[in-house]
Design an enzyme around this catalytic site. Structure first.
Site, PDB file in Angstrom:
ATOM      1  N   ASP A  29      29.346  40.703  42.534  1.00  6.97           N
ATOM      2  CA  ASP A  29      28.981  39.265  42.386  1.00  6.97           C
ATOM      3  C   ASP A  29      29.832  38.408  43.116  1.00  6.97           C
ATOM      4  OD1 ASP A  29      31.421  40.374  41.050  1.00  6.97           O
ATOM      5  OD2 ASP A  29      31.726  38.613  39.756  1.00  6.97           O
ATOM      6  N   ARG A  52      20.058  39.746  50.194  1.00  7.03           N
ATOM      7  CA  ARG A  52      19.104  40.235  49.541  1.00  7.03           C
ATOM      8  C   ARG A  52      19.008  42.023  49.895  1.00  7.03           C
ATOM      9  NH1 ARG A  52      15.197  43.008  49.247  1.00  7.03           N
ATOM     10  NH2 ARG A  52      14.763  42.676  51.321  1.00  7.03           N
ATOM     11  N   LYS A 142      31.393  37.826  33.254  1.00  7.81           N
ATOM     12  CA  LYS A 142      32.532  38.108  33.712  1.00  7.81           C
ATOM     13  C   LYS A 142      33.081  36.675  33.796  1.00  7.81           C
ATOM     14  CE  LYS A 142      34.057  38.359  37.817  1.00  7.81           C
ATOM     15  NZ  LYS A 142      34.543  38.874  39.239  1.00  7.81           N
ATOM     16  N   GLU A 185      38.852  38.566  32.307  1.00  6.73           N
ATOM     17  CA  GLU A 185      39.510  38.969  33.778  1.00  6.73           C
ATOM     18  C   GLU A 185      40.742  38.103  33.925  1.00  6.73           C
ATOM     19  OE1 GLU A 185      38.747  40.156  38.259  1.00  6.73           O
ATOM     20  OE2 GLU A 185      37.184  39.268  37.313  1.00  6.73           O
ATOM     21  N   GLU A 187      43.666  37.814  36.367  1.00  7.25           N
ATOM     22  CA  GLU A 187      43.905  38.692  37.480  1.00  7.25           C
ATOM     23  C   GLU A 187      45.146  38.089  38.163  1.00  7.25           C
ATOM     24  OE1 GLU A 187      43.039  39.768  42.146  1.00  7.25           O
ATOM     25  OE2 GLU A 187      41.587  38.677  41.034  1.00  7.25           O
ATOM     26  N   LYS A 227      39.251  43.082  32.021  1.00  4.21           N
ATOM     27  CA  LYS A 227      39.349  43.488  33.509  1.00  4.21           C
ATOM     28  C   LYS A 227      40.587  42.880  33.923  1.00  4.21           C
ATOM     29  CE  LYS A 227      37.130  43.261  37.888  1.00  4.21           C
ATOM     30  NZ  LYS A 227      35.773  42.783  38.546  1.00  4.21           N
ATOM     31  N   SER A 300      36.418  48.556  37.720  1.00  4.53           N
ATOM     32  CA  SER A 300      35.328  47.464  37.988  1.00  4.53           C
ATOM     33  C   SER A 300      35.831  46.921  39.320  1.00  4.53           C
ATOM     34  CB  SER A 300      35.388  46.261  36.827  1.00  4.53           C
ATOM     35  OG  SER A 300      34.399  45.283  37.289  1.00  4.53           O
ATOM     36  N   TYR A 359      37.407  34.265  45.139  1.00  2.53           N
ATOM     37  CA  TYR A 359      36.129  35.166  44.836  1.00  2.53           C
ATOM     38  C   TYR A 359      34.849  34.277  44.845  1.00  2.53           C
ATOM     39  CZ  TYR A 359      34.441  39.693  42.923  1.00  2.53           C
ATOM     40  OH  TYR A 359      33.379  40.692  42.940  1.00  2.53           O
TER      41      TYR A 359
END
Length: 359
Positions: A29, A52, A142, A185, A187, A227, A300, A359
């Protein structure tokens, strides 16, 4: 008590499916900007067609890679893309017996009143987006919140924990209301010179704060997954720790904070190298088995799943097979680590750490 969603049975079934033994998640992602940085490393232009083509390489890997991967997290662009011969990626993943996930947060912004800490955008209109993505085939989602460890400046601050826990809880509740299993998540970044013990204390504070607010918002524990980061020393820490030290600290923190109703815990790699992330997961599962951990302890991974595949591909059609071989190799290794049966490298190898990772 958490309100029972009209999607309860489907949510519970999908969360359990994601958390099956021997399987984990592929985090594919990356935002357009982030995948561009990956492409820069292999001198590939960041175009929609190249993005792609790269995702097609992963998803069309020959063989039953779905036996090692229960779900793939996609970026919005990828959710609507197709293979070169016109098959939607969503349909391709379903054929592999893999659930489709979607990244829902819209990135971090500065949190005023803190020492460089952040909060997350994306709650506005989230319900409508969830309904749209569900219709497109997404069954889990997520949301990544980021926490700094900087004891000298009081980080993670209580304001950061409270603000990000609220965002995670609102996101999770809205996802569940729309039939989508939320990955929560939180982190904790590896930036800094803190030791393992400081990371453990910070992780415990964050997870305790997040789960308190998840309960306050009525999030259904058996219909979500977590996560988290592994408990690791800072990137610049001078003290060395064994994978067994990491595993014991990680499992201890989780046992103190995560309800047993949560079916799965899927660790992010967080800048660890491929071998390191796999070996640490293996050791965590060994400790988890000894201590009777009630959840599936799995992976993950993004960077630590794809780095060698990207390097083998380098954007060339003639290298697609080589890239797929590397992808399948990492899938098998991480699957074995989820079972505590990985016997490969001891965790040395090139670090994938990026300072203040976006991210």
């Amino acid at each position: 008590m958490a309100k029972k969603s009209v999607f309860y049975d489907e949510l519970k079934k999908n969360a359990a499916f994601m958390s099956a033994r021997g399987r984990g998640l592929l985090a594919a992602d990356e935002s357009t900007g982030t995948i561009g940085k990956r492409f820069d490393d292999i001198k590939v232009e960041n175009t929609e067609e190249n993005r792609r083509a790269y995702r097609e390489l992963l998803f069309t890997t020959p063989g039953d890679w779905g036996q090692y991967v229960s779900g793939v997290i996609l970026y919005e662009e990828t959710l609507y893309q197709k293979t070169a011969d016109g098959k939607p990626f969503v349909d391709l993943l379903k054929e592999k017996n893999v659930l489709v996930g979607i990244k829902l947060d819209k990135g971090v912004v500065p949190l005023d009143g803190t020492e460089g800490e952040t909060t997350v955008q994306g709650l506005d209109g989230l319900g409508a987006r969830c309904a749209q993505y569900y219709k497109q085939g997404a069954r889990f989602s997520k949301w990544r919140a980021v926490f700094k460890i900087d004891p000298k400046n009081g980080c993670p601050s209580q304001l950061s924990i409270d603000t990000n826990a609220h965002g995670l809880a609102r996101y999770a509740a809205i996802s569940q209301e729309n039939g989508i299993v939320p990955i929560v998540e939180p982190e904790l970044l590896m930036d800094g010179d803190h030791d393992l013990e400081i990371c453990a204390a910070a992780t415990q504070r964050v997870l305790a704060g997040v789960f308190k607010v998840l309960h306050d918002h009525g999030v259904i524990m058996e219909c979500m997954v977590l996560k988290p980061s592994m408990v690791l020393p800072g990137q610049d820490c001078k003290k060395t720790y064994t994978p067994q030290d990491v595993a014991k600290a990680t499992v201890q923190v989780l046992r103190r904070t995560v309800p047993p109703a949560v079916p799965g815990i899927f660790f992010l790699s967080g800048g660890q190298g491929e071998d390191q992330a796999t070996f640490n997961l293996n050791e965590i599962n060994k400790v988890g088995e000894v201590e009777g951990a009630p959840w599936s302890l799995s992976f993950s991974y993004g960077r630590a799943f794809q780095a060698s595949a990207l390097q083998a591909w380098k954007g060339a059609k003639e290298n697609v097979g080589a890239g797929q071989e590397k992808f399948l190799e990492r899938a098998k290794a991480n699957s074995l680590a989820q079972l505590g049966k990985y016997s490969g490298s001891s965790g040395a190898g090139e670090s994938l750490f990026v300072k203040d990772y976006k991210y």
